[in-house]
Write a protein that holds these residues in place. Structure first.
Motif, short mmCIF file in Angstrom:
data_model
loop_
_atom_site.label_atom_id
_atom_site.label_comp_id
_atom_site.label_asym_id
_atom_site.label_seq_id
_atom_site.Cartn_x
_atom_site.Cartn_y
_atom_site.Cartn_z
N SER A 1 -8.53 -2.64 -7.97
CA SER A 1 -8.03 -2.25 -6.65
C SER A 1 -8.81 -2.90 -5.50
N ARG B 1 1.14 -4.62 -7.19
CA ARG B 1 0.36 -3.38 -7.37
C ARG B 1 -0.31 -3.35 -8.74
N MET C 1 -3.22 -5.81 -8.79
CA MET C 1 -4.33 -5.28 -7.99
C MET C 1 -5.08 -4.20 -8.77
N GLN C 2 -4.36 -3.37 -9.50
CA GLN C 2 -5.02 -2.36 -10.33
C GLN C 2 -5.89 -3.02 -11.39
N SER D 1 0.80 -1.22 0.00
CA SER D 1 0.00 0.00 0.00
C SER D 1 0.83 1.28 0.00
#
Length: 64
Positions: free
Chosen positions: A47, A39, A42-43, A25
């Motif tokens: 998210s 990251r 996750m996008q 995070s």
């Protein structure tokens, strides 16, 4: 390489390691390529929520 299945959304990611949440995070990129890949994935999954659970709540994942 990490893989994702787009049919899993909406998704909540739970971990019993609070440091992982901080690293993904906000944190400095200690393991740069792995954190960047997490990251990015996750996008692509819109998210998902990244949440901490206590070790006792994570027994199913530990069993796997």
């Amino acid at each position: 390489m990490l893989c994702i299945d787009h049919n899993l959304t909406p998704l909540e990611i739970n971990t019993d390691i609070a440091d992982i949440i901080i690293m993904i995070s906000h944190g400095p990129l200690l393991y740069n390529s792995l954190i960047i890949e997490c990251r990015y994935l996750m996008q692509r999954l819109n998210s998902p929520v990244l949440a901490h659970v206590f070790r006792e709540q994570n027994k199913v994942a530990d069993t796997l």
